[in-house]
Write an enzyme that holds these catalytic residues in place. Sequence first.
Site, PDB file in Angstrom:
ATOM      1  N   HIS A   1       0.868  -1.197   0.000  1.00  0.00           N
ATOM      2  CA  HIS A   1       0.000   0.000   0.000  1.00  0.00           C
ATOM      3  C   HIS A   1       0.893   1.232   0.000  1.00  0.00           C
ATOM      4  O   HIS A   1       1.306   1.718   1.053  1.00  0.00           O
ATOM      5  CB  HIS A   1      -0.907  -0.042   1.238  1.00  0.00           C
ATOM      6  CG  HIS A   1      -1.929   1.060   1.293  1.00  0.00           C
ATOM      7  ND1 HIS A   1      -3.078   0.953   2.038  1.00  0.00           N
ATOM      8  CD2 HIS A   1      -1.972   2.294   0.720  1.00  0.00           C
ATOM      9  CE1 HIS A   1      -3.782   2.075   1.916  1.00  0.00           C
ATOM     10  NE2 HIS A   1      -3.117   2.913   1.131  1.00  0.00           N
TER      11      HIS A   1
ATOM     12  N   HIS B   1       1.356   4.836  -2.359  1.00  0.00           N
ATOM     13  CA  HIS B   1       0.992   5.727  -3.475  1.00  0.00           C
ATOM     14  C   HIS B   1       2.271   6.419  -3.923  1.00  0.00           C
ATOM     15  O   HIS B   1       2.890   7.143  -3.134  1.00  0.00           O
ATOM     16  CB  HIS B   1      -0.024   6.770  -3.018  1.00  0.00           C
ATOM     17  CG  HIS B   1      -1.279   6.177  -2.450  1.00  0.00           C
ATOM     18  ND1 HIS B   1      -2.418   6.007  -3.195  1.00  0.00           N
ATOM     19  CD2 HIS B   1      -1.570   5.690  -1.216  1.00  0.00           C
ATOM     20  CE1 HIS B   1      -3.362   5.462  -2.452  1.00  0.00           C
ATOM     21  NE2 HIS B   1      -2.869   5.257  -1.232  1.00  0.00           N
TER      22      HIS B   1
ATOM     23  N   HIS C   1      -9.409   0.836  -1.396  1.00  0.00           N
ATOM     24  CA  HIS C   1      -9.405   1.442  -0.072  1.00  0.00           C
ATOM     25  C   HIS C   1     -10.822   1.309   0.489  1.00  0.00           C
ATOM     26  O   HIS C   1     -11.796   1.623  -0.211  1.00  0.00           O
ATOM     27  CB  HIS C   1      -9.067   2.925  -0.150  1.00  0.00           C
ATOM     28  CG  HIS C   1      -7.617   3.237  -0.381  1.00  0.00           C
ATOM     29  ND1 HIS C   1      -6.884   2.710  -1.407  1.00  0.00           N
ATOM     30  CD2 HIS C   1      -6.768   4.047   0.318  1.00  0.00           C
ATOM     31  CE1 HIS C   1      -5.645   3.185  -1.341  1.00  0.00           C
ATOM     32  NE2 HIS C   1      -5.539   3.998  -0.307  1.00  0.00           N
TER      33      HIS C   1
ATOM     34  N   GLU D   1     -11.270   3.068   5.977  1.00  0.00           N
ATOM     35  CA  GLU D   1     -10.302   4.005   6.556  1.00  0.00           C
ATOM     36  C   GLU D   1     -11.141   5.079   7.255  1.00  0.00           C
ATOM     37  O   GLU D   1     -11.208   5.125   8.476  1.00  0.00           O
ATOM     38  CB  GLU D   1      -9.415   4.620   5.450  1.00  0.00           C
ATOM     39  CG  GLU D   1      -8.395   5.641   5.958  1.00  0.00           C
ATOM     40  CD  GLU D   1      -7.661   6.385   4.822  1.00  0.00           C
ATOM     41  OE1 GLU D   1      -8.157   6.418   3.683  1.00  0.00           O
ATOM     42  OE2 GLU D   1      -6.587   6.965   5.112  1.00  0.00           O
TER      43      GLU D   1
ATOM     44  N   ASP E   1       1.784   3.914   2.902  1.00  0.00           N
ATOM     45  CA  ASP E   1       0.749   4.778   2.302  1.00  0.00           C
ATOM     46  C   ASP E   1       1.372   5.953   1.521  1.00  0.00           C
ATOM     47  O   ASP E   1       1.574   5.836   0.322  1.00  0.00           O
ATOM     48  CB  ASP E   1      -0.221   5.273   3.384  1.00  0.00           C
ATOM     49  CG  ASP E   1      -1.610   5.600   2.842  1.00  0.00           C
ATOM     50  OD1 ASP E   1      -1.854   5.388   1.651  1.00  0.00           O
ATOM     51  OD2 ASP E   1      -2.460   6.067   3.628  1.00  0.00           O
ATOM     52  N   ASP E   2       1.646   7.056   2.217  1.00  0.00           N
ATOM     53  CA  ASP E   2       2.232   8.249   1.580  1.00  0.00           C
ATOM     54  C   ASP E   2       3.401   8.724   2.452  1.00  0.00           C
ATOM     55  O   ASP E   2       3.280   9.727   3.171  1.00  0.00           O
ATOM     56  CB  ASP E   2       1.170   9.351   1.467  1.00  0.00           C
ATOM     57  CG  ASP E   2      -0.029   8.891   0.660  1.00  0.00           C
ATOM     58  OD1 ASP E   2       0.068   8.874  -0.576  1.00  0.00           O
ATOM     59  OD2 ASP E   2      -1.042   8.508   1.276  1.00  0.00           O
TER      60      ASP E   2
HETATM   61  N1  HPA Z   1      -6.733   7.180   1.365  1.00  0.00           N
HETATM   62  C1  HPA Z   1      -7.380   7.581   0.269  1.00  0.00           C
HETATM   63  N2  HPA Z   1      -6.769   8.106  -0.771  1.00  0.00           N
HETATM   64  C2  HPA Z   1      -5.452   8.245  -0.736  1.00  0.00           C
HETATM   65  C3  HPA Z   1      -4.722   7.862   0.361  1.00  0.00           C
HETATM   66  C4  HPA Z   1      -5.400   7.287   1.463  1.00  0.00           C
HETATM   67  O1  HPA Z   1      -4.829   6.893   2.498  1.00  0.00           O
HETATM   68  N3  HPA Z   1      -3.422   8.146   0.084  1.00  0.00           N
HETATM   69  C5  HPA Z   1      -3.388   8.669  -1.145  1.00  0.00           C
HETATM   70  N4  HPA Z   1      -4.612   8.731  -1.669  1.00  0.00           N
HETATM   71 ZN    ZN Z   2      -3.745   4.803   0.575  1.00  0.00          ZN
END
Ligand code: HPA
Ligand code: ZN
Length: 340
Positions: free
Chosen positions: A17, A19, A197, A200, A278-279
């Site tokens: 996961h 991006h 996703h 969350e 994630d990011d």
């Molecule tokens: N959630 C939804 N969209 C996203 C995320 C995330 O954690 N990171 C980058 N785009």
């Molecule tokens: Zn994500």
Amino acid sequence: MSSREAYVRALPKAELHLHIEGTLEPELAFRLAQQHGVVLPYASVAELRAAYDFTDLQSFLDVYYALADVLRDADDFYELALSYLQRAHEQGVVHAEVFFDPQTHTARGIAFDTVVAGLHRALTEAERRFGMTHRLIACFLRHLSAADAMLTLDAVLAHRQIIAAVGLDSAEAGHPPSKFVAVFERAREQGLLAVAHAGEEGPPAYIREALDLLAVRRIDHGVRCEEDAKLMQRLAREQIALTVCPLSNVKLGVFERIEQHNLKRLLEAGLCVTVNSDDPAYFGGYLLENYLAVERALGLTSEQLATLARNSIEGSFLDAVAKRRWLTAIDECARGELAH
Ligand code: HPA
Ligand code: ZN
């Protein structure tokens, strides 16, 4: 370096996961902005970092989409991806399944081909230089229409040889998986795998929809499954991998503090939990930092850390031979640690 850190680093891990746009470090963003004559709404790297004080998913997405504007040509995407892959390799990532958001770029007039060409060059170079394998996953932005996603799928299908799967990201609440049934159906008919996703910021019902309506192989995040006991039992029974992102969850207020994160409870309930970043440029850490954050805050054992690594391999889209190879290597690494 602590011996615990050395152990986590040495464990062969897959990142599931990630991006690629979320690996854009402020320094690279400013350099590319200058190179392309893009004016960023921040005066300096320090001012930009100060803006990373997010309150929720949308407050992050606003900065994340704005900054992506500095990515203009194939070399930019190549440099972005290679920086991430190099760093991941140094942290013991042996396989990376990388998300990208085509619509973020095509909406700005950057061709789909340009994005994919740069990313693919970096991914194949990492394979050659580090022996690191990969899958590329194109995500649809769920705040945009299903029709826009369907047009994006046309471009994805034109690159079928190098794109393994489709995903679903961006603002979750109010944009349920059911909105994208036809898009995912067509993607799967064409042989693409699917992830999404869910859970969350959105409710457990979105996790069910992703499984039942989109036939996804994994759930990205999924931490809100804990609100639904039946769903938890199903996820454990079917061993659906959850790609959990601990530092992201704290930064975006899904959990107030890392000590409150439910990763250990989900793991101990038998779910196929994985750790991911994630990011990482926005959330304060790459994969190793995410492992170490939960290890320290939740008190994970060496065996639980090995289980997280095993789950990342099991939950990946690697073939059975590659999975067996890495699972054996993880067992060896864990035996070495337990013998200490
Ligand atoms: N959630 C939804 N969209 C996203 C995320 C995330 O954690 N990171 C980058 N785009
Ligand atoms: Zn994500």
